[in-house]
Scaffold this motif. Structure first.
Motif, PDB file in Angstrom:
ATOM      1  N   GLY A 120       0.617  -1.314  -0.014  1.00 24.45           N
ATOM      2  CA  GLY A 120       0.020  -0.036   0.095  1.00 24.45           C
ATOM      3  C   GLY A 120       0.896   1.315  -0.100  1.00 24.45           C
ATOM      4  N   GLU A 121       1.997   1.221  -0.682  1.00 24.10           N
ATOM      5  CA  GLU A 121       2.929   2.386  -0.362  1.00 24.10           C
ATOM      6  C   GLU A 121       2.418   3.420  -1.643  1.00 24.10           C
ATOM      7  OE1 GLU A 121       6.961   0.157   0.961  1.00 24.10           O
ATOM      8  OE2 GLU A 121       6.971   0.625  -1.127  1.00 24.10           O
ATOM      9  N   ILE A 122       1.868   3.166  -2.855  1.00 24.45           N
ATOM     10  CA  ILE A 122       1.421   4.114  -3.887  1.00 24.45           C
ATOM     11  C   ILE A 122       0.031   3.564  -4.137  1.00 24.45           C
ATOM     12  CG2 ILE A 122       3.680   4.277  -4.655  1.00 24.45           C
ATOM     13  CD1 ILE A 122       3.049   2.487  -7.081  1.00 24.45           C
ATOM     14  N   ASN A 123      -0.664   4.589  -4.783  1.00 25.97           N
ATOM     15  CA  ASN A 123      -1.980   4.218  -5.225  1.00 25.97           C
ATOM     16  C   ASN A 123      -2.051   4.336  -6.860  1.00 25.97           C
ATOM     17  OD1 ASN A 123      -3.123   4.447  -2.683  1.00 25.97           O
ATOM     18  ND2 ASN A 123      -2.643   6.385  -2.634  1.00 25.97           N
ATOM     19  N   LEU A 124      -2.095   3.240  -7.534  1.00 27.52           N
ATOM     20  CA  LEU A 124      -2.282   3.354  -9.060  1.00 27.52           C
ATOM     21  C   LEU A 124      -3.616   3.941  -9.364  1.00 27.52           C
ATOM     22  CD1 LEU A 124      -0.466   0.040 -10.233  1.00 27.52           C
ATOM     23  CD2 LEU A 124       0.218   2.326 -10.538  1.00 27.52           C
ATOM     24  N   PRO A 125      -3.739   4.595 -10.445  1.00 24.24           N
ATOM     25  CA  PRO A 125      -5.177   5.224 -10.981  1.00 24.24           C
ATOM     26  C   PRO A 125      -6.127   4.171 -10.995  1.00 24.24           C
ATOM     27  CG  PRO A 125      -3.439   6.327 -12.000  1.00 24.24           C
ATOM     28  CD  PRO A 125      -2.687   5.246 -11.313  1.00 24.24           C
ATOM     29  N   LYS A 126      -7.305   4.235 -10.463  1.00 21.05           N
ATOM     30  CA  LYS A 126      -8.362   3.299 -10.599  1.00 21.05           C
ATOM     31  C   LYS A 126      -8.969   3.241 -12.018  1.00 21.05           C
ATOM     32  CE  LYS A 126      -9.407   3.268  -5.683  1.00 21.05           C
ATOM     33  NZ  LYS A 126      -8.203   3.752  -5.143  1.00 21.05           N
ATOM     34  N   MET A 127      -8.875   2.275 -12.727  1.00 19.06           N
ATOM     35  CA  MET A 127      -9.093   2.243 -14.243  1.00 19.06           C
ATOM     36  C   MET A 127     -10.398   1.711 -14.567  1.00 19.06           C
ATOM     37  SD  MET A 127      -6.462   3.755 -15.247  1.00 19.06           S
ATOM     38  CE  MET A 127      -7.196   4.103 -16.836  1.00 19.06           C
ATOM     39  N   GLN A 128     -10.658   0.566 -13.756  1.00 25.72           N
ATOM     40  CA  GLN A 128     -12.087  -0.287 -14.079  1.00 25.72           C
ATOM     41  C   GLN A 128     -12.111  -1.173 -12.818  1.00 25.72           C
ATOM     42  OE1 GLN A 128     -10.241  -2.171 -17.579  1.00 25.72           O
ATOM     43  NE2 GLN A 128     -10.734  -4.055 -16.563  1.00 25.72           N
ATOM     44  N   PRO A 129     -13.262  -1.541 -12.515  1.00 23.41           N
ATOM     45  CA  PRO A 129     -13.508  -2.712 -11.504  1.00 23.41           C
ATOM     46  C   PRO A 129     -12.828  -3.879 -11.697  1.00 23.41           C
ATOM     47  CG  PRO A 129     -15.739  -1.591 -12.270  1.00 23.41           C
ATOM     48  CD  PRO A 129     -14.578  -1.202 -13.327  1.00 23.41           C
ATOM     49  N   GLY A 130     -12.524  -4.407 -10.544  1.00 28.43           N
ATOM     50  CA  GLY A 130     -11.553  -5.536 -10.550  1.00 28.43           C
ATOM     51  C   GLY A 130     -12.027  -6.717 -10.464  1.00 28.43           C
ATOM     52  N   SER A 131     -13.345  -7.033 -10.207  1.00 27.22           N
ATOM     53  CA  SER A 131     -13.903  -8.371  -9.829  1.00 27.22           C
ATOM     54  C   SER A 131     -15.346  -8.312 -10.349  1.00 27.22           C
ATOM     55  CB  SER A 131     -13.817  -8.580  -8.403  1.00 27.22           C
ATOM     56  OG  SER A 131     -14.556  -9.876  -8.175  1.00 27.22           O
ATOM     57  N   SER A 132     -15.894  -9.533 -10.791  1.00 22.56           N
ATOM     58  CA  SER A 132     -17.131  -9.725 -10.992  1.00 22.56           C
ATOM     59  C   SER A 132     -18.205 -10.138  -9.920  1.00 22.56           C
ATOM     60  CB  SER A 132     -17.449 -10.718 -12.001  1.00 22.56           C
ATOM     61  OG  SER A 132     -17.022 -11.961 -11.877  1.00 22.56           O
TER      62      SER A 132
END
Length: 467
Positions: free
Chosen positions: A307-319
């Motif tokens: 949890g050191e960085i936050n990548l941009p949230k691009m899309q939901p990750g799970s169905s």
């Protein structure tokens, strides 16, 4: 639909009149259903073919072996292709037998039929402008095809280098933005010693900068062509002055100082330049994949990972799991890199398979090489704009990982020695006590000494203590 009848030494075929390619291209379409990727999918390669053909026509005109009106018609036809027209007239599969003859004849036929219309004739009236006798004059597939691959590769490598420069700039911006954010460095996924998040991104930028220099150097090998070699390098059916004139014409057309190789026999057999370029691309892929995977690790969590960085949230990750977001950009970049590594194997094997006076496996080289360059360019642009540019840091998590780590005991080594430091680490693991607390209890160092020594910023630069 009206048709015209064209022939080669195998026989006749009816060709729809709306098509600019002819009998040999039609046979190739029927013979090769392999990759499902045709020349049409690589417009930069089609452009390179047209640039080579235009330069050949103008050189033939200058040395006096091609009538000016025919040379000018060929050049004008090539200009139309260079401008991006007629791309859909190149339907031959990139993977093909015959050392690229099908690609070369596809270009020759399309150029001839465009030229015929420019001259006021009908498609297929080759008695006025012939694909072999005129468009392919002073050439063989064995020089025009590999030369076109090199011209196309040079162009796409230039595009790749531009993308790499942009990525390097974005990484350097993050290195400045994060220069004061302390974090725990890790070796073999275990706590090591402190560093900064800025150091991490500066290292990433250095990877890319190093590959920029390597690929720039490799790109230079694409400037050496074997035009004038014709079949095997002896220059049969070619005017003695042709190779010198075409060098000048290629510069006028492309703006690049392409050079004709000194030994055309060697240049016609040897495809190792493509292996050299592919090696530089593979090296970039290894570095890029390392960056992508490090980003995934540093982003892991958000609560049960680093949890050191936050990548941009691009899309939901799970169905099935609400709220889950996956590091999809880093993942797809790594996947692209793995394909590049595989392409390097294909290029190496195809180049190694060259036999005697010619390498018949150049289509395999072109296909894998172009795919590698395009994959890397797209992957780098995607990583730079969709991951790096808007990436943020979790400063507190980064700092707490240092303060809660036992590995900072490494900083005590110069002052109390490895054995005592190791004993402190063992007790800290067993009891949960802080490193500084144990050191004080044992009387190894004073509180002020410990405060200075265990200051994370102190641990970022070289220094030695006195035991």
């Amino acid at each position: 639909m009206s048709t015209r009848t064209e022939h080669d030494f195998i026989g006749e075929l009816n060709i729809p009149n709306n098509l600019y390619y002819g009998v040999q291209t039609s046979r190739a379409i029927n013979n090769f259903h392999i990759s499902t990727r045709t020349l049409e999918n690589y417009p930069f390669f089609i452009k390179a073919l047209a640039q080579i053909k235009k330069a050949a026509a103008l050189a033939n005109k200058e040395v006096g072996v091609l009538k000016p009106e025919l040379a000018d018609a060929i050049a004008s036809a090539c200009d139309k292709i260079i401008e991006g027209n007629f791309v859909n007239q190149f339907p031959v599969d990139m993977l093909q037998g015959g050392a690229g003859t099908s690609t070369n004849m596809n270009a020759n036929e399309v150029i001839a039929n465009i030229g015929l219309e420019i001259l006021g004739h009908q498609k297929g009236e080759y008695q006025f402008l012939h694909p072999n006798d005129h468009v392919n004059l002073s050439q063989s597939t064995n020089d025009s095809y590999p030369s076109s691959i090199k011209v196309a590769a040079y162009t796409k490598l230039t595009d790749l280098l531009t993308a790499m420069e942009d990525l390097k700039v974005n990484l350097l911006k993050k290195s400045v933005e994060f220069k004061d954010i302390l974090k725990m460095g890790r070796t073999e996924l275990e706590d090591a010693v402190p560093t900064t998040l800025g150091n991490t991104f500066e290292a990433f930028a250095t990877y890319i900068d190093t590959s920029i220099h390597q690929i720039s150097h490799a790109r230079e090998t694409m400037k050496f062509l074997n035009m004038g070699a014709t079949a095997i390098g002896t220059g049969i059916n070619c005017h003695p002055d042709y190779k010198h004139v075409i060098e000048k014409e290629l510069h006028n057309i492309t703006g690049i100082n392409y050079q004709i190789a000194d030994n055309l026999i060697a240049a016609t057999q040897d495809t190792a330049d493509f292996v050299y370029v592919s090696g530089a691309l593979k090296t970039l892929a290894v570095r890029l994949s390392k960056i992508a995977n490090d980003l995934r690790l540093m982003n892991s969590g958000p609560r049960c990972g680093l949890g050191e960085i936050n990548l941009p949230k691009m899309q939901p990750g799970s169905s099935i799991m609400p709220g889950k977001v996956n590091p999809v950009i880093a993942e797809v970049v790594a996947e692209a890199c793995y394909e590049v590594m595989g392409n390097d194997v294909s290029i190496t094997l195809c180049a190694e398979r060259g036999e005697l006076e010619l390498n018949a496996f150049e289509p395999g080289i072109a296909y894998a090489l172009f795919n590698s360059i395009c994959l890397l360019e797209n992957a780098i642009n995607t990583l730079s704009t969709k991951a790096i540019k808007d990436l943020t840091a979790n400063t507190d998590i980064c700092y707490n990982s240092i303060m809660n780590s036992i590995s900072i005991v490494t900083a005590l080594n110069p002052y109390i020695g490895y054995e005592k430091s190791s004993s402190i680490a063992k007790e800290a693991l067993q009891t949960g006590k802080a490193v500084s607390e144990i050191c004080l209890e044992r009387g190894y160092l004073t509180e002020k000494q410990l405060t200075d020594i265990l200051n994370p910023k102190t641990m970022l630069t070289p220094h030695m203590g006195t035991k």
